[in-house]
Design a protein around this motif. Structure first.
Motif, short mmCIF file in Angstrom:
data_model
loop_
_atom_site.label_atom_id
_atom_site.label_comp_id
_atom_site.label_asym_id
_atom_site.label_seq_id
_atom_site.Cartn_x
_atom_site.Cartn_y
_atom_site.Cartn_z
N MET A 294 9.21 4.23 -1.14
CA MET A 294 9.37 2.99 -0.39
C MET A 294 8.54 1.86 -0.98
SD MET A 294 11.66 2.82 1.88
CE MET A 294 12.72 3.93 1.01
N HIS B 179 8.93 14.93 -0.88
CA HIS B 179 9.53 15.82 0.10
C HIS B 179 10.82 16.42 -0.43
CE1 HIS B 179 10.82 11.71 1.36
NE2 HIS B 179 11.99 12.29 1.48
N THR C 115 3.59 1.18 2.98
CA THR C 115 4.57 2.21 2.61
C THR C 115 3.84 3.50 2.25
OG1 THR C 115 4.57 1.30 0.37
CG2 THR C 115 6.35 0.60 1.83
N GLY D 102 10.50 -1.16 9.25
CA GLY D 102 11.58 -0.84 8.32
C GLY D 102 12.79 -0.16 8.93
N TYR E 183 18.63 0.07 8.82
CA TYR E 183 20.06 0.31 9.10
C TYR E 183 20.63 -0.78 10.01
CZ TYR E 183 19.07 4.60 6.73
OH TYR E 183 18.68 5.50 5.78
N HIS F 201 -0.90 4.83 8.71
CA HIS F 201 -0.35 3.55 9.16
C HIS F 201 -1.22 2.85 10.21
CE1 HIS F 201 4.12 4.48 7.86
NE2 HIS F 201 3.24 4.67 6.90
N LYS G 218 17.23 -3.62 2.40
CA LYS G 218 15.78 -3.85 2.32
C LYS G 218 15.47 -5.29 1.86
CE LYS G 218 13.68 -0.05 3.58
NZ LYS G 218 12.87 -0.10 4.83
N HIS H 161 15.20 5.79 13.65
CA HIS H 161 16.29 4.87 13.26
C HIS H 161 17.42 4.92 14.29
CE1 HIS H 161 15.05 3.56 9.27
NE2 HIS H 161 14.82 4.79 8.87
N ILE I 27 0.86 -1.20 0.00
CA ILE I 27 0.00 0.00 0.00
C ILE I 27 0.88 1.24 0.00
CG2 ILE I 27 -1.77 1.30 1.25
CD1 ILE I 27 -2.70 -1.38 2.47
N GLY I 28 0.78 2.05 -1.06
CA GLY I 28 1.56 3.29 -1.17
C GLY I 28 2.73 3.09 -2.12
N MET I 29 2.53 3.40 -3.39
CA MET I 29 3.56 3.08 -4.40
C MET I 29 4.42 4.29 -4.73
SD MET I 29 2.85 0.02 -4.28
CE MET I 29 4.23 -0.52 -5.27
N GLU J 285 6.45 0.58 7.42
CA GLU J 285 7.60 1.48 7.47
C GLU J 285 7.60 2.25 8.79
OE1 GLU J 285 10.40 2.22 6.55
OE2 GLU J 285 10.61 1.03 4.74
N LYS J 286 8.81 2.61 9.23
CA LYS J 286 8.93 3.49 10.39
C LYS J 286 8.39 4.85 9.98
CE LYS J 286 11.57 6.24 9.46
NZ LYS J 286 11.60 7.30 8.38
N1 LIG Z 1 13.26 3.05 6.07
C1 LIG Z 1 13.64 4.01 5.25
O1 LIG Z 1 14.82 4.11 4.90
C2 LIG Z 1 12.61 4.97 4.73
C3 LIG Z 1 12.96 5.92 3.75
C4 LIG Z 1 11.96 6.76 3.26
C5 LIG Z 1 10.67 6.69 3.74
N2 LIG Z 1 10.36 5.79 4.72
C6 LIG Z 1 8.98 5.69 5.22
O2 LIG Z 1 8.18 5.11 4.18
C7 LIG Z 1 6.87 5.66 4.19
C8 LIG Z 1 6.56 6.23 2.82
O3 LIG Z 1 7.52 7.22 2.49
P1 LIG Z 1 7.89 7.55 0.96
O4 LIG Z 1 9.10 8.41 1.00
O5 LIG Z 1 7.89 6.30 0.17
O6 LIG Z 1 6.63 8.44 0.57
P2 LIG Z 1 6.10 8.82 -0.89
O7 LIG Z 1 5.40 10.10 -0.74
O8 LIG Z 1 7.20 8.67 -1.90
O9 LIG Z 1 5.03 7.66 -1.22
C9 LIG Z 1 3.79 7.54 -0.54
C10 LIG Z 1 2.80 6.97 -1.54
O10 LIG Z 1 1.57 6.71 -0.83
C11 LIG Z 1 0.51 7.07 -1.71
N3 LIG Z 1 -0.73 7.28 -0.97
C12 LIG Z 1 -1.17 8.40 -0.36
N4 LIG Z 1 -2.41 8.21 0.15
C13 LIG Z 1 -2.74 6.91 -0.14
C14 LIG Z 1 -3.90 6.12 0.09
N5 LIG Z 1 -4.98 6.61 0.73
N6 LIG Z 1 -3.91 4.83 -0.35
C15 LIG Z 1 -2.83 4.33 -1.01
N7 LIG Z 1 -1.72 5.05 -1.29
C16 LIG Z 1 -1.67 6.33 -0.84
C17 LIG Z 1 1.03 8.31 -2.43
O11 LIG Z 1 0.28 8.57 -3.62
C18 LIG Z 1 2.46 7.92 -2.70
O12 LIG Z 1 2.61 7.26 -3.93
C19 LIG Z 1 6.87 6.71 5.33
O13 LIG Z 1 6.33 6.11 6.48
C20 LIG Z 1 8.34 7.04 5.55
O14 LIG Z 1 8.64 7.44 6.88
C21 LIG Z 1 11.30 4.93 5.20
#
Ligand SMILES: NC(=O)c1ccc[n+]([C@@H]2O[C@H](COP(=O)([O-])OP(=O)(O)OC[C@H]3O[C@@H](n4cnc5c(N)ncnc54)[C@H](O)[C@@H]3O)[C@@H](O)[C@H]2O)c1
Length: 391
Positions: free
Chosen positions: A16, A230, A82, A132, A135, A88, A341, A194, A11-13, A105-106
């Motif tokens: 991540m 971001h 994600t 997630g 590290y 979440h 990952k 982290h 969920i969330g493409m 994801e964190k």
């Molecule tokens: N562990 C790591 O190294 C790491 C790195 C970056 C981000 N993260 C975490 O990963 C998560 C996502 O971050 P990201 O940078 O990938 O964000 P992102 O903004 O790149 O992606 C989020 C996606 O979620 C989608 N989305 C929004 N609302 C939605 C809904 N209702 N249903 C389905 N999809 C929906 C968005 O359209 C987007 O494509 C966050 O929790 C962030 O803290 C972890």
């Protein structure tokens, strides 16, 4: 051994979502002997174009804009979250209630209370979970953990941990949800989660602490509705709004084993790019590691017989270190961020295969959340606070 197929829904493409999907595809190859074969069943994104693009790219059977379709799909055994942090808790609760295993994801929740509620939901449902905290997984970090447990550096005397990153350092970066308190914590939730998890892994639980925070960039341009990343940037003459959560957090801590320590995170740092690092000192030696050189670790064992040679030596990641051999059979041929990952996905799926928790489950995120709560209390009280004290 019969191979175990595990149906995956992501969920969330965004960033991540791509990294997780790619990682699942690598698990049956890199860790073939584990006998787990993830099957990419269904991916969801609120934006249909993103969902369809991810389906085509990674070979999901289906895509949708409705994340609840993943919960209802009988072929989906694992829900991988994600999506933005604000979603979440709701997704974890729905997934756990439906008996699905959960990777999240964190920082899991926007606030520590949401993380704790998510951990409660998983515990009540008795499903497997994973967070997630990638590290943890560089082979030399796992090796550090092993040699500390073996007593090679003696008793831990003190610990420095930090995550300094400049991803938000441009003052013209848009005022996205990441900078607004109503959508969650700032650096404490994002980068510091982290650093706290790493401190738990390397030096153990934290008993008490005193903390500071600061917001260095107090105003940012109000977002262009088309900019979701971001990393997106406005212009110097854009209208601005206030940043309402923290750019910087630091904390002097006392570990449960009695060792003092210091943790620090900043999202607007100049110079450092991904200084996610630790230094751990013991009665017989010391270890230093930094994600900016993730395949190297500096190890020192005190040598009073040979003071001229008494210093750190740098070890390069190699097949003698955990997991490295699954990627290549040579010393100094480096692993990268996304390999952590793949290891994370393998650890989670073997947990699902075995029906047994592995770390870092959502209980590791609960432990981080309890430290975050103490940090927030200390910001207000300006004094030392016990971890796990008043909720
Ligand atoms: N562990 C790591 O190294 C790491 C790195 C970056 C981000 N993260 C975490 O990963 C998560 C996502 O971050 P990201 O940078 O990938 O964000 P992102 O903004 O790149 O992606 C989020 C996606 O979620 C989608 N989305 C929004 N609302 C939605 C809904 N209702 N249903 C389905 N999809 C929906 C968005 O359209 C987007 O494509 C966050 O929790 C962030 O803290 C972890």
């Amino acid at each position: 051994m019969a191979r175990r197929q595990i149906g995956i829904g992501v969920i969330g493409m965004g960033w991540m979502g791509y990294v997780h999907s790619r990682s699942y595809r690598h698990v049956s190859d890199r860790f073939f002997d584990e006998g787990v074969d993830p099957v990419l069943v269904l991916c969801a994104d609120a934006d249909s174009k993103r969902a369809e693009a991810a389906q085509a790219r990674f070979g999901f059977r289906k895509s949708t804009t409705d994340w609840r379709a993943l919960i209802d799909d009988p072929d989906v055994e694992v829900i991988d979250i994600t999506a933005p942090n604000g979603m979440h808790l709701e997704i974890v609760r729905a997934a756990a209630a439906a008996g699905k295993h959960v990777a999240c994801e964190k920082p899991v929740g926007r606030f520590p209370e949401e993380t704790i509620a998510a951990a409660d939901a998983v515990k009540e449902a008795g499903v497997c979970s994973f967070v997630g905290y990638n590290y943890r997984w560089p082979p030399v970090v796992q090796y550090a953990r092993e040699i500390i447990a073996a007593g090679n550096i003696g008793t831990i005397t003190h610990y420095h941990g930090r995550f300094l990153n400049g991803y938000a350092g441009n003052p013209h970066a848009f005022l996205s949800w990441r900078f607004e308190e109503e959508h969650g914590l700032g650096t404490l939730g994002d980068l510091m989660s982290h650093a706290i998890d790493m401190a738990h892994l390397i030096a153990g639980g934290i008993e008490s602490l005193v903390a500071e925070r600061e917001t260095f960039i107090k105003e940012r341009p109000v977002p262009d509705p088309n900019a979701t990343s971001h990393y997106a940037v406005g212009s110097a003459d854009s209208d601005t709004g206030p940043v309402t959560n923290e750019d910087y957090v630091s904390s002097i801590v006392r570990f449960e084993n009695g060792a003092p320590g210091f943790l620090e995170s900043c999202r607007v740092i100049n110079g450092a790019k991904c200084d996610m690092s630790f230094e751990v000192y013991g009665t017989k030696g010391a270890i230093k590691w930094n994600m900016e050189r993730m395949n190297e670790i500096d190890v020192h064992y005190r040598d009073d017989e040979n003071p001229a040679e008494d210093g750190y030596k740098t070890l390069l990641s190699g097949p003698a270190h955990p997991f490295h051999g699954s990627f290549n059979p040579a010393w100094g041929l480096n692993l990268g961020y996304e390999d952590t990952k793949v290891i994370e996905a393998k650890e989670f799926l073997t947990s699902v295969r075995d029906g047994a928790p592995r770390e870092p489950s959502i209980e590791a995120a609960r432990a981080v959340a309890l430290v975050q709560q103490a940090i927030i209390r200390s910001w207000k009280s300006r004094s030392w606070e016990d971890v796990g004290g008043e909720k």
